[in-house]
Scaffold this motif. Structure first.
Motif, short mmCIF file in Angstrom:
data_model
loop_
_atom_site.label_atom_id
_atom_site.label_comp_id
_atom_site.label_asym_id
_atom_site.label_seq_id
_atom_site.Cartn_x
_atom_site.Cartn_y
_atom_site.Cartn_z
N VAL A 1 3.12 5.95 -5.72
CA VAL A 1 2.76 6.06 -7.13
C VAL A 1 1.63 7.08 -7.29
CG1 VAL A 1 1.72 4.84 -9.09
CG2 VAL A 1 3.56 3.76 -7.79
N ALA A 2 0.62 7.00 -6.43
CA ALA A 2 -0.50 7.95 -6.49
C ALA A 2 0.00 9.38 -6.27
CB ALA A 2 -1.56 7.60 -5.45
N ALA A 3 0.93 9.57 -5.35
CA ALA A 3 1.48 10.91 -5.10
C ALA A 3 2.22 11.43 -6.33
CB ALA A 3 2.41 10.89 -3.89
N ARG B 1 -7.31 15.44 -8.40
CA ARG B 1 -8.15 15.25 -7.20
C ARG B 1 -8.34 13.78 -6.88
NH1 ARG B 1 -13.26 19.32 -7.19
NH2 ARG B 1 -12.71 19.98 -5.09
N VAL B 2 -8.60 12.98 -7.91
CA VAL B 2 -8.82 11.55 -7.70
C VAL B 2 -7.55 10.90 -7.15
CG1 VAL B 2 -9.22 9.35 -8.91
CG2 VAL B 2 -10.67 11.33 -9.40
N THR B 3 -6.40 11.22 -7.71
CA THR B 3 -5.16 10.61 -7.22
C THR B 3 -4.78 11.14 -5.84
OG1 THR B 3 -3.87 12.21 -8.52
CG2 THR B 3 -4.24 10.03 -9.51
N GLY C 1 1.09 14.64 -8.63
CA GLY C 1 1.96 15.76 -8.99
C GLY C 1 1.98 16.01 -10.48
N TRP C 2 2.09 14.94 -11.25
CA TRP C 2 2.09 15.07 -12.70
C TRP C 2 0.76 15.64 -13.18
CZ3 TRP C 2 -1.43 12.58 -15.85
CH2 TRP C 2 -1.27 12.83 -17.22
N VAL D 1 0.84 -1.20 0.00
CA VAL D 1 0.00 0.00 0.00
C VAL D 1 0.88 1.25 0.00
CG1 VAL D 1 -1.79 1.29 1.23
CG2 VAL D 1 -1.93 -1.20 1.09
N PHE D 2 1.98 1.24 0.75
CA PHE D 2 2.90 2.37 0.75
C PHE D 2 3.41 2.65 -0.66
CE2 PHE D 2 7.27 4.03 1.00
CZ PHE D 2 7.04 5.21 1.67
#
Length: 145
Positions: A104-106, A122-124, A110-111, A98-99
């Motif tokens: 990856v989501a962070a 917003r979703v990420t 940013g991208w 999960v970390f």
């Protein structure tokens, strides 16, 4: 206080600042920013906060989390094989997975922000926030050994 208590403290403190920062931005900063600032000023504020949080992540959070996490795992005798074992190993494996997904989501968040894809950003961001809370939940579920 032992050396390992300091290492665990740094690990927990770094995670608390990371997750606390996400919660603070989402629950404390964003609502009034949306209500009180026009779109341009809100965008500038969120861009500045996001950039600062990104620098913090790369310069402080990730190095501290990885270094202290690896040290704690080595101290506890964790091996790749033990991550498949019931109890501590599987909970730690889930936490690590999960970390990684949160990181990856962070990165994607940013991208998406830089690319002007507001909805995707917003979703990420939400996915990263939920994932971060799950990491904390899994950390508290680690059986003491």
């Amino acid at each position: 206080m032992t050396w390992w208590a300091v290492v665990r403290f740094l690990h927990v403190l770094s995670a608390a600042v990371w997750v606390g920062g996400q919660l603070t931005v989402s629950l404390v900063v964003l609502p009034p920013a949306r209500r009180l600032l026009d779109e341009d000023r809100r965008g500038a504020l969120l861009k500045a906060v996001g950039q600062r949080f990104g620098v913090f992540t790369v310069a402080v959070f990730l190095p501290v989390q990885v270094a202290t996490g690896v040290a704690i795992a080595a101290h506890k005798g964790v091996t790749w094989g033990s991550l498949a074992e019931p109890g501590y190993g599987r909970v730690l494996a889930a936490k690590l997975l999960v970390f990684c997904l949160v990181m990856v989501a962070a990165g994607v968040h940013g991208w998406a922000g830089v690319a002007g894809r507001a909805l995707f950003a917003r979703v990420t961001a939400l996915a990263g926030l939920v994932g971060s809370v799950v990491v904390v939940l899994l950390a508290t579920a680690l059986p003491s050994t």
